[in-house]
Design an enzyme around this catalytic site. Structure first.
Site, short mmCIF file in Angstrom:
data_model
loop_
_atom_site.label_atom_id
_atom_site.label_comp_id
_atom_site.label_asym_id
_atom_site.label_seq_id
_atom_site.Cartn_x
_atom_site.Cartn_y
_atom_site.Cartn_z
N HIS A 132 7.94 6.19 2.48
CA HIS A 132 7.25 7.07 3.42
C HIS A 132 7.19 6.35 4.78
O HIS A 132 7.17 5.12 4.82
CB HIS A 132 5.84 7.30 2.87
CG HIS A 132 4.99 8.26 3.63
ND1 HIS A 132 4.34 7.93 4.79
CD2 HIS A 132 4.68 9.56 3.38
CE1 HIS A 132 3.64 8.97 5.22
NE2 HIS A 132 3.84 9.98 4.39
N ASP A 209 2.69 0.52 -2.06
CA ASP A 209 2.13 1.76 -1.49
C ASP A 209 1.83 2.67 -2.68
O ASP A 209 2.73 3.25 -3.29
CB ASP A 209 3.18 2.39 -0.55
CG ASP A 209 2.81 3.81 -0.13
OD1 ASP A 209 1.85 4.38 -0.68
OD2 ASP A 209 3.52 4.35 0.74
N GLN A 212 1.13 7.70 -4.07
CA GLN A 212 1.55 8.64 -5.11
C GLN A 212 1.49 8.00 -6.49
O GLN A 212 1.95 8.60 -7.47
CB GLN A 212 2.97 9.16 -4.83
CG GLN A 212 3.15 9.81 -3.47
CD GLN A 212 2.37 11.12 -3.31
OE1 GLN A 212 1.93 11.73 -4.28
NE2 GLN A 212 2.21 11.56 -2.07
N LYS A 235 -5.64 12.08 -2.09
CA LYS A 235 -4.55 12.44 -3.00
C LYS A 235 -4.98 12.31 -4.46
O LYS A 235 -4.23 12.61 -5.37
CB LYS A 235 -3.33 11.57 -2.74
CG LYS A 235 -2.70 11.86 -1.37
CD LYS A 235 -1.37 11.19 -1.24
CE LYS A 235 -0.91 11.03 0.19
NZ LYS A 235 -0.51 12.27 0.83
N CYS A 373 7.74 13.20 5.78
CA CYS A 373 7.51 11.87 6.38
C CYS A 373 8.40 10.83 5.72
O CYS A 373 7.98 9.68 5.47
CB CYS A 373 6.04 11.45 6.28
SG CYS A 373 4.93 12.62 7.05
N1 C6P Z 1 2.16 11.66 1.95
C1 C6P Z 1 2.93 13.95 1.68
O1 C6P Z 1 2.86 15.17 1.89
P1 C6P Z 1 -2.14 8.88 4.20
O2 C6P Z 1 -1.67 9.91 5.18
O3 C6P Z 1 -2.46 7.57 4.85
O4 C6P Z 1 -3.22 9.40 3.30
O5 C6P Z 1 -0.91 8.61 3.21
C2 C6P Z 1 0.33 8.24 3.72
C3 C6P Z 1 1.33 8.15 2.63
C4 C6P Z 1 1.87 6.91 2.33
N2 C6P Z 1 2.75 6.75 1.32
C5 C6P Z 1 3.12 7.78 0.55
C6 C6P Z 1 4.07 7.54 -0.58
C7 C6P Z 1 2.64 9.06 0.81
O6 C6P Z 1 3.01 10.07 0.04
C8 C6P Z 1 1.74 9.26 1.90
C9 C6P Z 1 1.27 10.63 2.27
C10 C6P Z 1 1.83 13.06 2.19
O7 C6P Z 1 3.85 13.45 1.06
C11 C6P Z 1 1.50 13.35 3.62
S1 C6P Z 1 2.79 12.91 4.71
#
Ligand code: C6P
Length: 416
Positions: A132, A209, A212, A235, A373
């Site tokens: 991401h 990270d 997910q 999430k 993203c």
């Molecule tokens: N992915 C998606 O629709 P934040 O925004 O900080 O809570 O998470 C960022 C982030 C980082 N790593 C991974 C693997 C992610 O999936 C995400 C967030 C969302 O896939 C929003 S872009």
């Protein structure tokens, strides 16, 4: 073509679970909501909503600051939430749990604090091709600043990281390795334990990270042996604006503060400021108290169902929806790794993903469309964007059927 559909194998009272989520009972454009955008953010159970209301109705106060009753109540709830998180990811100590705004902030914290101190010109940072943007751009910033090199472990056509190539990219200059537990865009679950062990054998520090990972997998940071693990509350059925950075105590102790301000200090004078102990050293300013407390309620809720049961239910949905999607002519699934979280990315011949999303929305079906993203990953698979259905603990096979019916409508509209 009619696919052979997998037998439903899980004993899981999804209807009872659905009753816990008020939003799932509303309609969108006159149709029942089919919410398949859980990788973007999950819906909140009543227990989380109630906890936030109770906090603001009965407990609201600042933490670690007052001797008055409400401040003590809020502080106790805030610190007890830290214990809940510690247990949820099986950290060794509460000191290793830092509250952040989310995964992105957790990664930026490590980049800024650990990275600026430990990465020098000519050093290397290793990530993978399925990251991401939140796990790419911070490292690019650091590389630019330090004149270090960003190395990318490639993926194969299924969306699996090629572990042999990953191994080759580990050099004596690799200071930190950062990769996702599971891909938001493809669903691929990385062999994280193995990758962590390989990086450690090379002497590199590892950040996972977990944005997910935590919603779908039973995460045990001690068993994984990662050095840092970042995730987002929203999430995993908690509020937005709150996240967690787990870090091994020895590493966190050695790191300088990320931001300056209240709560991260012991004493301040114009001559010298001394910093607070862990984890407060990394929690400058008034934290997101309600977010932290709501996150604990979410983790308690998820824990009451059990992540193994959730994972089995979601895996059933993944297999079922994948089999049914394969029935649709012109549909291509992007990401076919053997180990996948309940995320399915797809393209439909002759239809732009945004049109798919718009037509599905008319049917009350929420999916994400776009690059998720993960633009370099889209380039790797030679697509500008995909449609993405991502399943959570409350989704059903009937909702997967609704997605198929919606996609059939998309095809009728575009191809007659
Ligand atoms: N992915 C998606 O629709 P934040 O925004 O900080 O809570 O998470 C960022 C982030 C980082 N790593 C991974 C693997 C992610 O999936 C995400 C967030 C969302 O896939 C929003 S872009």
């Amino acid at each position: 073509m009619t696919a052979v559909l997998p037998e439903r194998r899980t004993e899981y009272d999804v209807e009872r679970i659905r009753r816990d989520f008020p939003i799932l009972h509303r309609t969108i454009r006159g149709k029942p909501l089919v919410y398949l955008d859980n990788a973007a953010t999950t819906q909140k159970p009543q227990a989380v909503i109630d906890r936030l209301v109770r906090y603001y109705s009965e407990e609201n106060s600042n933490v670690h600051r007052g001797v008055h009753y409400l401040s003590e109540v809020a502080t106790a709830a805030y610190e007890s939430a830290r214990t809940t998180v510690k247990k949820f990811v099986n950290a060794r100590d509460e000191k290793e749990i830092v509250f952040t705004r989310g995964t992105t902030e957790g990664i930026n914290l490590v980049m800024s604090s650990w990275g600026r101190r430990n990465v020098a010109a000519g050093d290397e940072i290793l990530i993978t091709a399925i990251e991401h943007h939140s796990n790419i751009v911070p490292w690019q910033l650091l590389c630019e600043e330090k004149n270090a090199k960003l190395r990318i472990a490639p993926v194969n056509d299924a969306g699996d990281v090629i572990v042999d190539e990953f191994a080759k990219l580990l050099t004596r200059r690799t200071k930190i390795v950062a990769f996702g537990h599971a891909s938001n865009a493809l669903g691929t679950i990385n062999p994280v334990k193995k990758m962590i062990a390989m990086a450690h054998a090379n002497g590199s520090v590892v950040l996972v990270d977990g944005a997910q990972g935590v919603p779908h997998l039973d995460v045990d940071v001690q068993d994984l042996d990662c050095d840092f693990y970042a995730f987002s509350g929203h999430k995993v059925y908690g509020p937005t604006g709150i996240g967690v950075l787990y870090g091994k105590q020895a590493l966190l102790e050695a790191m300088p503060p990320y931001q300056g301000g209240g709560d991260m200090i012991l004493s301040v004078s114009f001559e010298k400021t001394t910093y607070n102990a862990l984890p407060y050293k990394f929690e400058a300013g008034t934290p997101d108290i309600s977010g932290v407390i709501g996150l604990a309620a979410a983790l308690d809720y998820v824990g009451s169902i059990g992540l193994r049961k959730i994972a089995a239910h979601e895996h059933d949905l993944l297999l079922y929806a994948t089999a049914r999607l394969k029935e649709i002519p012109g549909l291509r699934i992007i990401g076919t790794a053997a180990e996948k979280a309940s995320v399915i990315s797809f393209t439909l011949e002759g239809v732009h993903p945004h049109d798919i999303g718009t037509i599905l929305d008319q049917e009350g079906i929420a999916v994400r469309t776009g690059h998720h993203c993960a633009q370099p990953l889209m380039m790797r698979f030679n697509v500008p964007a995909t449609g993405r259905a991502s399943f959570g603990l409350y989704n059903t096979r009937e909702e997967a059927d609704a997605l198929i019916a919606g996609l059939t409508k998309v095809i009728e509209i575009f191809h007659g």
